[in-house]
Write an enzyme that holds these catalytic residues in place. Structure first.
Site, PDB file in Angstrom:
ATOM      1  N   GLY B  18       0.827  -1.200   0.000  1.00 56.20           N
ATOM      2  CA  GLY B  18       0.000   0.000   0.000  1.00 56.20           C
ATOM      3  C   GLY B  18       0.860   1.248   0.000  1.00 56.20           C
ATOM      4  N   GLY B  20      -0.370   4.516   0.278  1.00 52.94           N
ATOM      5  CA  GLY B  20      -1.032   5.704   0.802  1.00 52.94           C
ATOM      6  C   GLY B  20      -0.149   6.326   1.872  1.00 52.94           C
ATOM      7  N   PHE B 123     -13.576  21.477  12.671  1.00 53.95           N
ATOM      8  CA  PHE B 123     -14.027  20.242  12.040  1.00 53.95           C
ATOM      9  C   PHE B 123     -14.964  19.508  12.983  1.00 53.95           C
ATOM     10  CE2 PHE B 123     -12.956  17.415   8.436  1.00 53.95           C
ATOM     11  CZ  PHE B 123     -12.625  18.381   7.517  1.00 53.95           C
ATOM     12  N   GLN B 236     -18.036   4.056   8.735  1.00 57.67           N
ATOM     13  CA  GLN B 236     -18.549   5.423   8.800  1.00 57.67           C
ATOM     14  C   GLN B 236     -19.223   5.826   7.484  1.00 57.67           C
ATOM     15  OE1 GLN B 236     -15.783   9.041   8.870  1.00 57.67           O
ATOM     16  NE2 GLN B 236     -16.764   9.080  10.875  1.00 57.67           N
ATOM     17  N   HIS B 238     -20.314   9.063   5.525  1.00 56.63           N
ATOM     18  CA  HIS B 238     -20.037  10.494   5.499  1.00 56.63           C
ATOM     19  C   HIS B 238     -21.312  11.226   5.091  1.00 56.63           C
ATOM     20  CE1 HIS B 238     -18.177  14.328   4.619  1.00 56.63           C
ATOM     21  NE2 HIS B 238     -17.033  13.880   5.069  1.00 56.63           N
ATOM     22  N   LEU B 248     -16.983  12.252  -2.344  1.00 55.06           N
ATOM     23  CA  LEU B 248     -16.859  13.061  -1.140  1.00 55.06           C
ATOM     24  C   LEU B 248     -16.880  14.567  -1.413  1.00 55.06           C
ATOM     25  CD1 LEU B 248     -16.110  13.227   1.922  1.00 55.06           C
ATOM     26  CD2 LEU B 248     -13.728  13.251   1.195  1.00 55.06           C
ATOM     27  N   GLU B 251     -15.914  17.709   4.620  1.00 58.05           N
ATOM     28  CA  GLU B 251     -16.436  18.340   5.826  1.00 58.05           C
ATOM     29  C   GLU B 251     -15.888  19.763   5.968  1.00 58.05           C
ATOM     30  OE1 GLU B 251     -16.628  15.544   9.048  1.00 58.05           O
ATOM     31  OE2 GLU B 251     -16.127  17.092  10.494  1.00 58.05           O
ATOM     32  N   ARG B 282     -19.709  12.783  12.409  1.00 60.42           N
ATOM     33  CA  ARG B 282     -20.329  12.302  11.179  1.00 60.42           C
ATOM     34  C   ARG B 282     -21.437  11.289  11.399  1.00 60.42           C
ATOM     35  NH1 ARG B 282     -14.604  11.740   7.946  1.00 60.42           N
ATOM     36  NH2 ARG B 282     -14.324  13.971   7.631  1.00 60.42           N
ATOM     37  N   HIS B 348     -17.876   5.548   3.774  1.00 60.49           N
ATOM     38  CA  HIS B 348     -16.693   6.392   3.685  1.00 60.49           C
ATOM     39  C   HIS B 348     -15.447   5.809   4.335  1.00 60.49           C
ATOM     40  CE1 HIS B 348     -14.394  10.049   3.363  1.00 60.49           C
ATOM     41  NE2 HIS B 348     -14.292  10.201   4.667  1.00 60.49           N
ATOM     42  N   GLU B 379      -5.917   3.049   7.579  1.00 58.30           N
ATOM     43  CA  GLU B 379      -7.332   2.675   7.634  1.00 58.30           C
ATOM     44  C   GLU B 379      -7.540   1.167   7.724  1.00 58.30           C
ATOM     45  OE1 GLU B 379      -9.704   4.569   4.643  1.00 58.30           O
ATOM     46  OE2 GLU B 379     -11.525   3.489   5.216  1.00 58.30           O
ATOM     47  N   ARG B 390     -15.044   7.656  13.701  1.00 61.96           N
ATOM     48  CA  ARG B 390     -13.841   8.476  13.585  1.00 61.96           C
ATOM     49  C   ARG B 390     -14.200   9.950  13.441  1.00 61.96           C
ATOM     50  NH1 ARG B 390     -11.387  10.810   9.403  1.00 61.96           N
ATOM     51  NH2 ARG B 390     -12.379   9.635   7.742  1.00 61.96           N
TER      52      ARG B 390
END
Lengths: 235, 576
Positions: B18, B20, B123, B236, B238, B248, B251, B282, B348, B379, B390
């Protein structure tokens, strides 16, 4: 939402069996609000599983799905088909070797990025907290950091096609992004790299890159500023 | 060994799956120590879905108003509906400032305050402006900066490789087997340490903000290796997914002051979370939205409400939220400057995942026994930092901070431990997956995936109940059987998208069963998991994590892993 019938022409190339690329037609029915990526998914999932293309985020940020549609470089995921009527002609980005169908070899593209040393070069000590950078200083590089490395610019650049050694608009834009970052101390090194016949001087201000950029970055303008900086720096 | 075999055998100290934020941050840490680090990724690194994160990265810098580590800790605990492990949160908030300053020193173009410091915005669920941001492309600039750092420090990249099996034997990780997407063929990666940082699993749903790549490969591989998953029922939704697309809309829009309104033009959050309004966490905003829709107050009675930015004005929208403006315009032909944007809840973020301890070591039972040499972060992991829900901006911070922590512990481990021997016939399990799909059954992957996604959205969304979930379980069982007969059209080696999508579907079907089983077992409502038939939180019975294994084709569960709770942060009623 309503269904419409469309004709999609795709440039196919399967390395195991095709000597060269050839066009294939698909007559399909899709929602009128579809994007180009929706159309490719529909073909791949319902009509011909052998079709290959890259895609991931669906929201214009990952840069996977740049391709040529009706002569223009676009991101398939963000491009609605109503822009083209009922006839679509889809082909891979120009200027790159085709690996299969709409998938091109991006290794040379990413290798060029590495050539311009795409990271902050510092000869000052790190502060305890953040470096101070004013909103005005950030403004210099803000738009250039939007680049998603989709390669649409390089594929649209006539200077890039015949010169595989040319750094090309994306790597040069990255050079701009670091040279004009108020925190960076590596301008001399980078300006030396781009001050080359395969660097900024191969850019002939054709503006194709800017027109192709899905993020609407004023690439040609930034490359011109980079040229000025090269000249100033060598005086 | 023949030349071709040698080309397909790689011996590397640390192998990271991965690319990310978590994977790249770990790889960077290992590479800086002088060990060899390789990142295996099914997409080019800059295509990873961390880049899709828009709003910010949470850290109590206190650059814009007062803030403290204690406040960040409490907000995260409360946001998690008291299911998060508080020792993990403590480590997290203590490292968060360092993570952000480190990013800034790497060159991340954070938006700035007038006096030139990192800017911060409010947030959801955070009690102070804590989101450090770069316009609304925060994840994108963090991802690109980390990738560039990895280039500088000579991290090895195996781009466009799909991992098909983990080589774990006798509770020791030995490496993994991956399929070369570009050219075809299986490769063996022999490693001292392996990190799983494969991201989320939102692709099991039809309406999702997730990328095509987010098929939960890491969690499925772990399940297949006989190891457990934790808290998989917590997913979750969103609240501001672009209507019909699920894409998305950050937020950050609400952080900058946007409203959510129903068909009557009311800011309905005043009923559900009067103090925090649109900036409630959320899970609460999504549930409120769905309630409005279910009770007929969706726009024109339909299944969406509006995100209203109009009062923010053109300048603020274009300077602070340009991506959101572009997305609404491109996908729905709505100009957020002049019109409200249709939105709906969208799958999400995966709070559940691969269980691990604070050192990011993968654990294999409720007692915390580790799998030697196997790590997880981001994640795909479940530490558990986020518990049942979260908070926005905590995910980028989680991925980067625990990515770095993983890198530190993997480096230590590699320096102390030799390469463990590969098991006999390491390629067999991966080869069997490919052979079966090439064998040519009549079923196709696309309709099976569509059926799974449509039903998961219908039954495993914001509201859940036993009847729906039992039906969902039956659907999954049937689809798993049909999957045994799937064949692919494309028999070629190079860039076989057909094959990759079929392999990913096997993963979706595998972990989806765990999600449903977990949600059925958890007879309470907590955070993002809301059961209409058990609408109350039940701390007496359920202040614990769920662990799930696949044994002899069945999901087996263990509820003995208690939540780590500090005396000063005892569970309270959760109100905003």
């Amino acid at each position: 939402m309503a269904k419409i019938d469309i004709n999609v022409k795709i440039l196919r190339y399967q390395p195991a069996k095709d000597e060269k690329p050839h066009w294939q037609d698909f007559a399909i029915s899709v929602e009128d609000e579809s994007t180009v990526l929706d159309v490719l998914n529909e073909i791949h999932w319902q009509h011909d599983g052998t079709l290959a293309y890259r895609r991931s985020c669906r929201s214009s940020i990952c840069g996977s799905c740049a391709m040529k549609v009706n002569g223009r470089n676009v991101l398939a995921c963000e491009t609605p088909i109503h822009r083209f009527g009922t006839k679509l002609k889809i082909e891979p980005l120009s200027g790159f070797e085709i690996l299969k169908d709409l998938v091109v070899d991006l290794e040379p593209f990413f290798a060029k990025l590495k050539r311009i040393r795409p990271y902050l070069i510092l000869d000052k000590p790190l502060p305890d907290k953040e470096f101070v950078q004013s909103p005005q200083q950030l403004e210099q590089i803000g738009e250039s950091t939007l680049c998603i490395l989709c390669a649409a610019c390089s594929a649209a650049c006539p200077s890039s096609w015949p010169n595989s050694d040319y750094l090309g608009p994306a790597a040069l834009l990255k050079a701009y992004r670091f040279v004009f970052d108020s925190r960076d101390d590596g301008a001399d090194q980078r300006l030396e790299i781009v001050n080359d016949k395969n660097g900024v001087w191969r850019c002939h201000t054709i503006f194709n890159c800017m027109e192709a950029c899905p993020k609407k970055i004023k690439i040609t303008e930034y490359l011109s500023r980079l040229k000025v900086k090269v000249v100033e720096n060598s005086l | 060994m023949k030349i071709d075999e040698a080309r397909r055998y790689h011996k590397i100290d640390a192998v990271i799956v991965g690319a990310g934020l978590a994977g790249l941050r770990a790889a960077l840490e290992v590479a800086k120590s002088g060990l060899s680090a390789a990142v295996i990724t099914k997409v080019y690194p800059t295509r990873s879905h961390s880049g899709g994160a828009q709003g910010g990265i949470a850290a109590a810098l206190a650059n814009v108003g007062e803030d403290s580590l204690e406040a960040h800790m409490f907000d995260t605990i409360k946001g998690s509906d008291y299911l998060a492990d508080q020792d993990i949160i403590e480590r997290f908030v203590n490292e968060a400032l360092k993570t952000v300053y480190e990013f800034e020193h790497m060159g991340v173009p954070f938006s700035r305050t007038e006096d030139g410091r990192i800017n911060q915005r409010p947030f959801g669920g955070h009690s102070a402006p804590r989101a450090c941001f770069a316009q609304d492309i925060t994840g994108h600039v963090l991802l690109h900066t980390l990738y560039e750092q990895c280039l500088q420090h000579n991290v090895l990249f195996f781009n466009e490789f799909q991992v098909l099996s983990l080589l774990v034997k006798d509770d020791v990780s030995r490496g993994l087997v991956a399929w070369d997407i570009r050219e075809g063929g299986l490769h063996i990666f022999h490693a001292r340490a392996v990190l799983l940082a494969t991201g989320g699993y939102g692709r099991a749903w039809k309406v999702t903000s997730n990328a095509h790549a987010n098929t939960g490969d890491g969690v499925a591989l772990v399940l297949e290796a006989g190891l457990p998953l934790e808290d998989m029922e917590f997913v979750q939704f969103h609240p501001t997914g672009l209507y019909k697309h699920g894409i998305l809309l950050s937020e950050a829009a609400r952080g900058e002051g946007a409203y959510i309104i129903n068909d009557k033009g009311e800011r309905f959050m005043k009923i559900y979370a009067a103090a925090k309004m649109e900036l409630a966490p959320r899970d609460i905003v999504s549930r409120s939205e769905q309630t409005e829709i279910n009770e007929g107050r969706g726009i024109h009675g339909q299944d969406y409400v509006y995100l209203d930015l109009r009062h923010l004005g053109r300048e603020k929208i274009l300077s602070r939220l340009p991506q959101i403006h572009d997305l609404a315009l491109n996908y729905l032909k709505v100009d957020a400057i002049t019109d409200p944007v249709p939105i709906q809840p969208t799958a999400h973020y995966s709070m559940g995942g691969i269980p691990a301890n604070v050192r990011t070591e993968v654990i294999r039972d409720a007692a915390g026994s580790v799998v030697k040499g196997l790590y997880t972060a981001g994640e795909t992991s479940c530490l558990s930092l986020h518990g049942a829900n979260r908070l926005g901006c905590n995910s980028l911070q989680d991925a980067a901070t625990f990515g770095r922590i993983a890198g530190i512990h993997m480096t230590e481990f590699c320096k102390k431990n030799a390469f463990a021997d590969l098991p006999a016939k390491p390629l067999d399990a991966a080869q069997a997956k490919i052979d079966r799909l090439w064998g040519g059954g009549k079923e196709r992957h696309a309709p099976i995936r569509e059926t799974l996604q449509v039903n998961m959205t219908k039954t495993m969304g914001v509201f859940r109940n036993q009847d729906d979930m039992l039906k969902m379980l039956a659907v999954i069982k049937e689809l798993q059987e049909r999957y045994q007969k799937v064949g692919v059209d494309d028999k070629g080696q190079a860039f076989n998208l057909d094959l990759i999508e079929a392999l990913e579907l096997e993963n979706l079907l595998s972990f989806s069963e765990v999600i449903v089983e977990g949600a059925l077992a958890r007879k309470e409502s907590r955070g993002a998991h809301f059961r209409s038939d058990f609408p109350k939180r039940n701390d007496g019975e359920w202040l614990r994590h769920t662990l799930a294994w696949r044994r002899n084709g069945k999901i087996v569960m263990d509820f003995s892993k208690a939540v780590v709770i500090y005396p000063q942060y005892q569970p309270q009623e959760r109100k905003y």
